[in-house]
Every structure is written in structure tokens, then in C-alpha cells.
Design an enzyme around this catalytic site. Structure first.
Site, PDB file in Angstrom:
ATOM      1  N   SER A   1      32.969  47.898  41.302  1.00 56.11           N
ATOM      2  CA  SER A   1      32.906  48.002  43.308  1.00 56.11           C
ATOM      3  C   SER A   1      34.924  48.081  43.257  1.00 56.11           C
ATOM      4  O   SER A   1      35.526  47.776  42.958  1.00 56.11           O
ATOM      5  CB  SER A   1      32.574  47.012  43.382  1.00 56.11           C
ATOM      6  OG  SER A   1      32.583  45.485  43.082  1.00 56.11           O
ATOM      7  N   CYS A   2      34.341  48.212  44.591  1.00 58.46           N
ATOM      8  CA  CYS A   2      35.855  47.270  45.352  1.00 58.46           C
ATOM      9  C   CYS A   2      35.280  47.581  47.330  1.00 58.46           C
ATOM     10  O   CYS A   2      34.204  46.237  47.489  1.00 58.46           O
ATOM     11  CB  CYS A   2      36.934  48.486  45.402  1.00 58.46           C
ATOM     12  SG  CYS A   2      36.088  50.295  46.478  1.00 58.46           S
ATOM     13  N   GLY A   3      36.274  47.818  48.300  1.00 61.41           N
ATOM     14  CA  GLY A   3      35.935  47.641  49.057  1.00 61.41           C
ATOM     15  C   GLY A   3      34.909  48.673  50.016  1.00 61.41           C
ATOM     16  O   GLY A   3      33.639  48.879  50.593  1.00 61.41           O
TER      17      GLY A   3
END
Length: 287
Positions: free
Chosen positions: A239-241
């Protein structure tokens, strides 16, 4: 139209077509052996204004069984994407007359939307009455149908991540900077707190490439993940932003042989916006 009658006639629908509170769904579906594509048929001919409801897309994504009933949250997200509101009258039809439309009628009723009817005789009766057909799908209708499927996918991705906090069935790896992950540096989106999903680990995406920039070798990449405490023998989700730079981690993992790594599409931006009681957040390393 009667509340205690489950169908409406083609004549009634023709008279009320275009009313702002009347929403028409093409819920056509066929047995695999029929070799018919309901989405393609919808785009060729449909009742004007109808939006395609994908019985194989708006489903429970946790099972391999075909077109199982989705969760209430997933169904609500899909219906919202189709621009259907609580007060709307929903008319469902299919290409055979009576085949798959009653399934969608039932789905709406299961989730408490009782203003739903099946078109009596479906598309064959509409054709027999001599009423016009739409022969091209508007961009808006196509976008709504695709958005409904995407909305279901996003809900199940989020639920999967939420379940994993307790179950720890896979390793969650976050591609954002350490400051954002630890909750000490701001997020680039206004109103979004920094922090991370509990139990996840941070490998900032620039660690996947060198200064050129070129993707690191398999050995170098393997070392990066191992140093972060990630077991390459166990399942991983990235995941990330907002689902973009996480794909850089997925790219690196692909190079070292992990070809089945899912990306949490909504990532931290989606997770942070949910209620803290249902979707807990860690906002500092200590927490």
C-alpha cells in the site's frame, strides 16, 4: 405500479421513462454454455437510459462461488456508483424476459430497498410493444457500470486489510516515507492525517531503485525486504498513499519472484477516512 406487485408493465415504464426518481437497470446474464456476452449486448441495444448491472461483478469477492451476494457495504457502494438513491424507484430487466432480473430484484430487497420492480417480460416485451431502444451507451452510463464494480473491489480490499490486523494472514508493506508512516510528517492531501495501518511495515518506494534511476537487482531487492523484516516466503500486500507508489514495491517484488502481490488500491487515504473504531490507525511509531 403497486407496492405489493413485483412487476411493472412495459407500458408503465415507457410512460415514466426519464423521471428523475425512476432508475432502470439492465441485469442481463446468461449461462456460460450460451456463449452470450450481456455487456456487449447491452451496448448494442438497451432500454434508453438503462445502466448495466453486472451480476458477476457486484458480488462477494471472498469466495470463488459465482455471483454470491456481496456485503451490505459493498452493495451500497455499488448502488451509489450507479447513482441510485434511497427514494428512487428501481426497474430491473433482462434480455430473456424472466431470468436474471429477479435475482437483482431480490438483492435490492435483501438490503432494504423495497422500491424495486422487475419489468414484466423484460426486453422481449419492450421490443414487442414497439418501444425505442438505445443503440449506444453514453459515456456516463459506461462509467457508472464500471465504477460500481470498482466500488465493490475497493470495499473488499479494505475489509481484507481490516481482517488482517487481527488474523495476520499476510504482511502489509507501506511504500510511503518513514515520516508519513510514523505520523511525524504531513500527508500531501489536505485533511488526511499521517500514520499507518497497525501491523504494517515501511519500505519507502525510492529504496527499489538506484540513483540513475534503475530498478535494483534481484539480490539487492531481496536484501531490502529482508532487512525490513519481510519474509519472502509469506503472502504480502503493498500500500501507499493512494495506490500509485505501492506498485513500485510490487514491481520490485515481481523481479524477485513474487508475482501475485496485491495492491491495496485505496491505501492510506481511504483507510484514514474510515471510522477509527472499525479501522484503527497507528499515528506514531510507539503506538
Amino acid at each position: 405500479m403497486a407496492q405489493d406487485d413485483p412487476v411493472v408493465s412495459a407500458q408503465w415504464l415507457h410512460q415514466h421513462l426519464g423521471a428523475p426518481d425512476v432508475k432502470v437497470l439492465d441485469a442481463s446474464w446468461y449461462m456460460p454454455v450460451e456463449n452470450r456476452n450481456p455487456w456487449e449486448e447491452y451496448q448494442v441495444a438497451h432500454i434508453p437510459g438503462a445502466v448495466f448491472f453486472d451480476i458477476d461483478g457486484i458480488v462477494d469477492r471472498t469466495t470463488d462461488l459465482p455471483h454470491m451476494l456481496p456485503s451490505e457495504e459493498a452493495f451500497a457502494a455499488a448502488v451509489s456508483a450507479l447513482d441510485i438513491k434511497n427514494q428512487d424507484k428501481v426497474i430491473v430487466y433482462d434480455g430473456k424476459g424472466f431470468f436474471s432480473a429477479p435475482r437483482v430484484w431480490w438483492m435490492f430487497r435483501v438490503f432494504g430497498h423495497n422500491k424495486v420492480w422487475v419489468l414484466d417480460g423484460g426486453l422481449p416485451q419492450w421490443r414487442a410493444a414497439g418501444f425505442d431502444l438505445g443503440s449506444a451507451s453514453s459515456d456516463d452510463a459506461v462509467l457508472k457500470s464500471k465504477a460500481a464494480n470498482k466500488a465493490v473491489e475497493r470495499v473488499y480490499n479494505r475489509e481484507l486489510v481490516a481482517h488482517n490486523i487481527a488474523a495476520k494472514s499476510y504482511q502489509q508493506v507501506d511504500a510511503r516515507s518513514k515520516g508519513r508512516f510514523d505520523g511525524v510528517a504531513p500527508e500531501p492531501r489536505e485533511g488526511v492525517r499521517s500514520g499507518h495501518i497497525p501491523g504494517s511495515k515501511c519500505i519507502p518506494f525510492p529504496e527499489m531503485f538506484d540513483g540513475a534511476p534503475r530498478l535494483l537487482s534481484a539480490d539487492e531487492l531481496r536484501q531490502k525486504f529482508q532487512q525490513a523484516g519481510i519474509s519472502l516466503d509469506q503472502p504480502i500486500v503493498v500500500s501507499c498513499g493512494s495506490g500509485v507508489t505501492a506498485c513500485i514495491l510490487a514491481l520490485g517484488l515481481y523481479r524477485i519472484g513474487k508475482h501475485d502481490v496485491p495492491v491495496y488500491d485505496g491505501s492510506w487515504t481511504e483507510w484514514e477516512a474510515q471510522s477509527d473504531s472499525d479501522y484503527p490507525k497507528a499515528t506514531t511509531t510507539a503506538s
